[in-house]
Design an enzyme around this catalytic site. Structure first.
Site, mmCIF file in Angstrom:
data_model
loop_
_atom_site.group_PDB
_atom_site.id
_atom_site.type_symbol
_atom_site.label_atom_id
_atom_site.label_comp_id
_atom_site.label_asym_id
_atom_site.label_seq_id
_atom_site.Cartn_x
_atom_site.Cartn_y
_atom_site.Cartn_z
ATOM 1 N N HIS A 3 0.834 -1.218 0.000
ATOM 2 C CA HIS A 3 0.000 0.000 0.000
ATOM 3 C C HIS A 3 0.867 1.266 0.000
ATOM 4 O O HIS A 3 2.042 1.200 -0.311
ATOM 5 C CB HIS A 3 -0.982 -0.020 1.167
ATOM 6 C CG HIS A 3 -1.745 -1.318 1.245
ATOM 7 N ND1 HIS A 3 -2.762 -1.630 0.378
ATOM 8 C CD2 HIS A 3 -1.588 -2.395 2.075
ATOM 9 C CE1 HIS A 3 -3.224 -2.855 0.677
ATOM 10 N NE2 HIS A 3 -2.529 -3.337 1.691
ATOM 11 N N GLU A 15 -2.419 0.538 7.989
ATOM 12 C CA GLU A 15 -1.546 -0.520 7.492
ATOM 13 C C GLU A 15 -0.341 -0.009 6.721
ATOM 14 O O GLU A 15 0.774 -0.499 6.902
ATOM 15 C CB GLU A 15 -2.347 -1.505 6.630
ATOM 16 C CG GLU A 15 -1.549 -2.773 6.338
ATOM 17 C CD GLU A 15 -2.104 -3.564 5.168
ATOM 18 O OE1 GLU A 15 -3.277 -3.361 4.794
ATOM 19 O OE2 GLU A 15 -1.351 -4.374 4.606
ATOM 20 N N HIS A 39 2.897 -6.904 4.446
ATOM 21 C CA HIS A 39 1.519 -6.455 4.667
ATOM 22 C C HIS A 39 1.104 -6.757 6.094
ATOM 23 O O HIS A 39 1.809 -7.452 6.829
ATOM 24 C CB HIS A 39 0.545 -7.204 3.739
ATOM 25 C CG HIS A 39 0.466 -6.629 2.364
ATOM 26 N ND1 HIS A 39 -0.491 -5.724 1.978
ATOM 27 C CD2 HIS A 39 1.245 -6.847 1.282
ATOM 28 C CE1 HIS A 39 -0.296 -5.406 0.698
ATOM 29 N NE2 HIS A 39 0.755 -6.076 0.257
ATOM 30 N N GLU A 47 1.713 -11.398 6.079
ATOM 31 C CA GLU A 47 0.673 -10.668 6.815
ATOM 32 C C GLU A 47 1.032 -10.822 8.292
ATOM 33 O O GLU A 47 0.901 -11.909 8.864
ATOM 34 C CB GLU A 47 -0.714 -11.281 6.535
ATOM 35 C CG GLU A 47 -1.143 -11.234 5.069
ATOM 36 C CD GLU A 47 -1.794 -9.913 4.667
ATOM 37 O OE1 GLU A 47 -1.806 -8.965 5.479
ATOM 38 O OE2 GLU A 47 -2.288 -9.833 3.529
HETATM 39 ZN ZN LIG Z 1 -2.294 -5.143 2.798
#
Ligand SMILES: [Zn+2]
Length: 437
Positions: free
Chosen positions: A220, A234, A287, A348
């Site tokens: 992102h 995030e 992420h 993640e």
């Molecule tokens: Zn993400």
């Protein structure tokens, strides 16, 4: 006379290939010839076309950057860029055609410009008598004749061609008579004709002290915040973790490139493209999760053995700092794992909207996650992790050496700073300290 630069490449040591642009592109392509060349692994890309490199007058397009051509369909034949993977190589059957032959069998040809009126920067290329490729670039202020005579005085030249403008420049394939060159000017002006790409065989990775490269995709960024909950955004958390990962890898001598180092737009497609152009040993995408749940998870492309090894190594380090794991999963849906050429993993770390968010709501906690990632990556690369305590001892040793050098040579603090900032500064300081004993 202006400046002349001559580069000579032995084809035993370098791969050399060409790509040309089409005559009739009407739409803007996805990438420039230079980007294409980079993705093809070129270390060096030369513009072959006749352009004013300093951007004067009507030919201000100068370098290839930004020139826009969809594919390489010239006279119905695809070559290289955008269409097929075919590379045109320089051999006796394929050579670069310009409208003018500058030197043939060591004889400077007639008809070259001798006035400077038209002499903006020129590219010439060809072959030496021993088969090596020669590329010549001259600045404005040199006439063609001057450049040719200068080159002829330095080398035994079999053939040197002046790259002329527009339709007369390009790649000629003797076997089928095709000239890979634009035949008319594009809608935006003069089309770019061709590039020559150079890549060292068995390329040495001099930038990395341990000969390893890692690319880090930072999920992102900019107008895309990713998940947001509990005061955590995030894109920001990803960057903090990625930066810690990067710092640890660099501390161990690994060469690292990050897709972004600040808050800016950074699409997955850009990340993948940058990663593939960089050609790392491993690729990691950082992420954090959302959607309810808790725990770390890692995604790899099905069948990627090294990707799986890396994911397992990272997972065990993540567990060691107290984060649970939902496991290692395969995916063909994530562009990151699907399209990266290097073994890759998408991580993640935790759920920003989950119960485990309190474990990672400070910068120190987020950095600890990045360090855990780094340990897993280093293990995958076969590099032993060195704890910062050892590093501390090394810093102390360096400080002693600096004190010794500074006193013995009477250097001021700024000079010591410059010394240390030099890429091999520490090594130099140790050597100097040993010498002044
Ligand atoms: Zn993400």
């Amino acid at each position: 006379m202006g400046s002349i630069r001559i580069d000579v490449y032995d084809r035993n040591e370098y791969d050399i290939w060409f790509a040309a642009a089409p005559a009739d592109a009407t739409v803007k392509p996805a990438k420039t010839l230079r980007q294409w060349a980079q993705e093809q692994g070129a270390d060096i890309t030369y513009n072959l076309a006749w352009f004013n490199m300093v951007g004067k007058g009507n030919d201000q397009y100068g370098v290839i950057k930004g020139r826009t051509l969809q594919d390489l369909r010239c006279k119905g034949v695809m070559c290289g860029y955008g269409g097929t993977a075919e590379r045109l190589t320089l051999d006796s059957g394929n050579y670069v055609s310009g409208v003018k032959v500058a030197i043939k069998d060591c004889v400077v040809q007639k008809g070259l410009t001798t006035s400077r009126v038209n002499a903006c920067s020129r590219n010439m290329c060809g072959m030496l008598a021993d088969g090596r490729y020669i590329h010549v670039q001259s600045s404005d202020g040199c006439t063609e004749d001057e450049v040719a005579r200068y080159v002829n005085g330095k080398y035994t030249v079999a053939l040197l061609l002046v790259q002329d403008a527009g339709g007369s420049t390009g790649m000629y394939r003797a076997s089928d008579g095709y000239l890979f060159a634009p035949q008319k000017e594009g809608t935006n002006g003069r089309p770019v004709c061709s590039v020559v790409c150079i890549k060292a065989k068995n390329k040495k990775q001099e930038d990395s002290k341990v000969g390893k490269k890692v690319f880090i995709g930072v999920g992102h960024g900019g107008s895309d915040p990713g998940a947001a909950a509990n005061g955590l955004v995030e894109k920001t958390v990803n960057l903090t973790m990625a930066q810690a990962l990067c710092d640890e890898l660099v501390r161990h001598g690994v060469e690292v490139r990050m897709s972004r180092e600040k808050d800016e737009n950074d699409t997955v497609a850009q990340e993948v493209s940058e990663c593939n152009a960089y050609g790392p040993d491993l690729a990691v995408e950082v992420h954090n999760n959302a959607g309810g749940g808790k725990g770390f998870e890692a995604y790899i492309y099905p069948g990627s053995a090294t990707g799986r090894k890396m994911a397992e190594n990272i997972e065990s380090e993540v567990k060691a700092i107290g984060q649970s794991s939902r496991g290692i999963k395969t995916s063909t849906g994530f562009m990151w794992v699907r399209s990266t050429k290097a073994p890759s993993v998408l991580l993640e770390g935790f759920f920003v909207d989950g119960a485990d968010h309190t474990k990672f709501d400070t910068v120190a906690e987020q950095r600890a996650m990045g360090v855990a990632y780094a340990k897993g990556v280093l293990k995958t690369l076969g590099i032993a992790y060195v704890t910062p305590a050892d590093e501390g001892a090394a810093v102390e040793k360096l400080q002693d050496a600096m004190d010794k050098v500074q006193k013995a040579a009477g250097l001021d603090n700024d000079t010591m700073g410059y010394l240390l900032a030099y890429e091999y500064g520490a090594e130099l300081i140790y050597k100097l300290a040993a010498a002044v004993k």
